[in-house]
Design an enzyme around this catalytic site. Structure first.
Site, PDB file in Angstrom:
ATOM      1  N   SER A 118       1.204  -0.833  -0.026  1.00 29.47           N
ATOM      2  CA  SER A 118       0.200   0.252   0.069  1.00 29.47           C
ATOM      3  C   SER A 118       1.003   1.260   0.430  1.00 29.47           C
ATOM      4  CB  SER A 118      -0.901  -0.094   1.144  1.00 29.47           C
ATOM      5  OG  SER A 118      -1.280   1.099   1.487  1.00 29.47           O
ATOM      6  N   ARG A 318      -1.200  -4.626  -6.541  1.00 26.56           N
ATOM      7  CA  ARG A 318      -1.810  -5.464  -6.035  1.00 26.56           C
ATOM      8  C   ARG A 318      -3.194  -4.664  -6.638  1.00 26.56           C
ATOM      9  NH1 ARG A 318      -3.836  -3.304  -0.115  1.00 26.56           N
ATOM     10  NH2 ARG A 318      -6.121  -4.738  -1.431  1.00 26.56           N
ATOM     11  N   THR A 354      -7.810   0.948   4.453  1.00 27.72           N
ATOM     12  CA  THR A 354      -6.981   0.595   6.160  1.00 27.72           C
ATOM     13  C   THR A 354      -7.518   0.808   7.644  1.00 27.72           C
ATOM     14  OG1 THR A 354      -4.337   0.671   5.085  1.00 27.72           O
ATOM     15  CG2 THR A 354      -4.977   0.239   6.887  1.00 27.72           C
ATOM     16  N   CYS A 515      -1.676  -8.095 -16.778  1.00 29.02           N
ATOM     17  CA  CYS A 515      -0.946  -8.423 -15.328  1.00 29.02           C
ATOM     18  C   CYS A 515       0.541  -8.188 -15.086  1.00 29.02           C
ATOM     19  CB  CYS A 515       0.083 -10.386 -15.879  1.00 29.02           C
ATOM     20  SG  CYS A 515       0.125 -11.060 -14.421  1.00 29.02           S
ATOM     21  N   CYS A 540       4.470 -14.305 -10.544  1.00 31.69           N
ATOM     22  CA  CYS A 540       3.225 -13.374  -9.668  1.00 31.69           C
ATOM     23  C   CYS A 540       3.353 -13.668  -8.049  1.00 31.69           C
ATOM     24  CB  CYS A 540       1.863 -15.457 -10.062  1.00 31.69           C
ATOM     25  SG  CYS A 540       0.477 -14.272  -9.019  1.00 31.69           S
ATOM     26  N   CYS A 543      -1.396 -10.780  -7.313  1.00 30.25           N
ATOM     27  CA  CYS A 543      -2.049  -9.120  -7.498  1.00 30.25           C
ATOM     28  C   CYS A 543      -3.995  -9.625  -7.606  1.00 30.25           C
ATOM     29  CB  CYS A 543      -1.993  -8.351  -7.962  1.00 30.25           C
ATOM     30  SG  CYS A 543      -2.196  -8.185  -9.832  1.00 30.25           S
ATOM     31  N   CYS A 546      -5.951 -10.617 -12.426  1.00 27.20           N
ATOM     32  CA  CYS A 546      -6.130 -12.307 -13.387  1.00 27.20           C
ATOM     33  C   CYS A 546      -7.578 -11.519 -13.710  1.00 27.20           C
ATOM     34  CB  CYS A 546      -5.077 -12.555 -14.455  1.00 27.20           C
ATOM     35  SG  CYS A 546      -4.142 -14.610 -12.763  1.00 27.20           S
TER      36      CYS A 546
END
Length: 571
Positions: A118, A318, A354, A515, A540, A543, A546
């Site tokens: 984040s 993400r 958050t 991606c 990968c 996130c 996809c």
């Protein structure tokens, strides 16, 4: 988050690691080919047991897949802000009322906080409720916001936009934090209270009672062969302005593509900034590449000077749940609750979730605790149902906050796009504070917004210069991503023929662009006749883009072996 019942514990993996070594001795080994054709004879791409069950695989016939079970009062899946806040509040309540309560938390990252990514600009209200003495406890909030700027970018210029009191993008009273460090600190507080933390174990399956209610979870299997058996930068100190928060919309995106940027100056003892670029996944042009849009943005005249003498030290990506108020599902069901980012409790125009995630975890803990002990804790034979959680969420400041901003994101779907949304915000939110008597709707699922390649114009992205902009693979290398190579790819396909026959044919293979880690590639067949999809699952970064944006909804992201994935350090 699952309330009450049984679960399979991480001890299962210790035994399965032994099984893995044994399996190598007697399981028939098949060579996994990496050549897949676009002809009518489609070779297998997906080997994961969720698609090809082991009970139909003769190679597993003689293998004893013994499982080990354990019991807990509350099992929490995911060691993020919401899960840890729920675990902490449960143990706080247990201590306050002198009750015995076993709380277990499983997290797929190898370390608590290892998959956290984040900006982040944190609203501390939930943290204050959870730990009023957070400063004395040493919570890593070092940088209060002292400067807040917002602008609209054109290709060469920046148009400043005033942030009036009450607007959702105003950050007065917030803190710029490295969220991974805050989550790690929350993990330490949880352990001190007696929460059992199990990092490195991925929950892969929900277990049910006979009546259909949830009784627990199962961690995923290991010992299976692959064939089935925001960036952080250190910058020039002269350009470092600790506490400064910058946001922008506009270039390089067009007005019909929702998105924008952030650039936060941290006070961590060195000239450190966190920057990132957000692109709404309801974009229409299949040629759009979010990663390359990010690289292009960094060359804007208002951004590049900050980075020119700097050094890139980390990278991550993400997906954000941005459906907002209109997309919140039912939050409770027999045996479980949805908390945090999973049900979409993020304040979209603020790009902040958050504080709402933490508060939802706290409310979940409070309602579960009351439910567990309201009948002197009589044994139950079905999953504990806590519908009071939904009620308490609606009575909390979470609901009020999300309701007030509910129309801002959908207002960007009009003819003026993002700029229409800004006008709407200025009129209806700033003046009426979200009290307008209507609720706008979203256009539909993100994947359904993609147009055919023939109806769109390819985008010519400039080559990275290696100083401000970079190639994808060198960026992924900075994420610390790693997976056990000899395991079935966790990016599964429901139909192995669809990528070439539909996604490539109609949309020019958008998965190779959306991606952010180079997982999907279309490469020529060795025969030179056609193309095949290659899945580089080891790249990968979890996130899950996809799973969301695939126009055929053919990709199903499942958890890999626990401990795999990115290794973010305070992202």
């Amino acid at each position: 988050m699952w309330s009450a019942g049984y679960r399979c514990t991480p001890q299962v993996h210790r035994y399965l690691h032994v099984l893995k070594a044994i399996q190598k001795e007697f399981l028939p080994f098949l060579v996994c080919t990496k050549r897949y054709a676009s002809s009518s004879s489609i070779s297998r791409i997906t080997t994961h047991y969720t698609i090809h069950p082991r009970d139909k695989d003769s190679r597993w016939k003689e293998v004893n897949m013994e499982r080990f079970a354990d019991e807990a009062d509350v099992v929490i899946v995911g060691g993020g802000p919401a899960g840890l806040s729920a675990a902490i509040r449960l143990k706080q309540l247990a201590g306050r009322h002198d009750k015995e309560l076993r709380v277990c938390l499983v997290e797929k990252a190898a370390q608590i906080g290892g998959h956290i990514l984040s900006g982040a600009c944190l609203d501390p209200k939930a943290l204050v409720e959870l730990f009023p003495d957070w400063k004395d406890r040493g919570a890593p909030l070092h940088t209060p916001v002292n400067e807040d700027v917002f602008g609209i970018l054109t290709e060469k210029n920046r148009i400043p936009v005033p942030l009036l009191p009450g607007l959702p993008m105003r950050n007065h009273g917030n803190y710029i934090v490295r969220l991974g460090h805050l989550v790690r600190w929350l993990g330490e507080q949880a352990e001190e209270l007696g929460v059992e933390l199990y990092p490195g174990y991925a929950a892969s399956e929900i277990l049910f009672h006979e009546d259909g209610s949830i009784k627990g979870i199962s961690t995923n299997d290991v010992g299976i062969h692959k064939d089935g058996s925001p960036k952080l930068w250190i910058i020039d100190e002269n350009l470092w302005r600790p506490g400064r928060v910058e946001h922008s919309v506009g270039w390089p995106l067009d007005r019909h593509t929702y998105g924008g940027s952030f650039l936060y100056h941290l006070n961590e003892g060195e000239p450190l900034v966190a920057l990132g670029f957000v692109v709404g996944l309801d974009y229409q042009n299949p040629y759009l590449n979010p990663f390359k849009e990010f690289q292009r943005w960094k060359h804007h005249p208002s951004v590049a000077p900050t980075l020119e003498e700097g050094k890139r030290i980390a990278y991550g990506a993400r997906a954000l749940n941005e459906g907002g108020f209109q997309s919140i599902p039912r939050l409770s069901f027999p045996g479980g609750l949805l908390i945090g980012c999973s049900p979409g409790l993020m304040n979209v125009p603020k790009i902040k979730g958050t504080h709402t995630a933490m508060k939802s975890g706290m409310i979940a803990a409070e309602t579960i605790f009351k439910k567990l002990f309201e009948h002197n804790r009589q044994p139950v034979t079905q999953g504990l149902h806590v519908p009071e959680y939904d009620v308490e969420i609606r009575n909390s400041w979470i609901w009020k906050e999300l309701y007030a901003v509910r129309n801002i994101r959908p207002s960007c779907h009009g003819p003026l796009g993002v700029y229409g949304g800004m006008i709407y915000t200025g009129i209806f939110y700033w003046i009426f504070r979200g009290l307008e008597p209507w609720t706008l709707k979203h256009k539909g699922a993100d994947y359904s917004q993609l147009k055919s390649a023939k109806d769109c114009t390819p985008i010519d992205y400039p080559k990275p210069d290696g100083k401000i902009s970079f190639d994808l693979l060198s960026s992924v290398a900075l994420s610390g991503t790693n997976h056990e190579d000899d395991q079935p790819a966790h990016l599964t396909l429901l139909d192995d023929s669809i990528p070439v026959n539909r996604n490539l044919a109609e949309f020019d293979g958008p998965e190779q662009r959306f991606c952010p880690a180079g997982v999907y590639e279309y490469v020529p067949l060795e025969s030179g006749n056609g193309m095949r999809l290659q899945i580089n699952a080891q790249n990968c970064v979890h996130c899950k883009t996809c799973d969301i944006k695939d126009p055929s909804q053919n990709i199903n992201w499942v958890v890999p072996e626990g401990g795999g994935g990115p290794a973010y350090n305070g992202m």
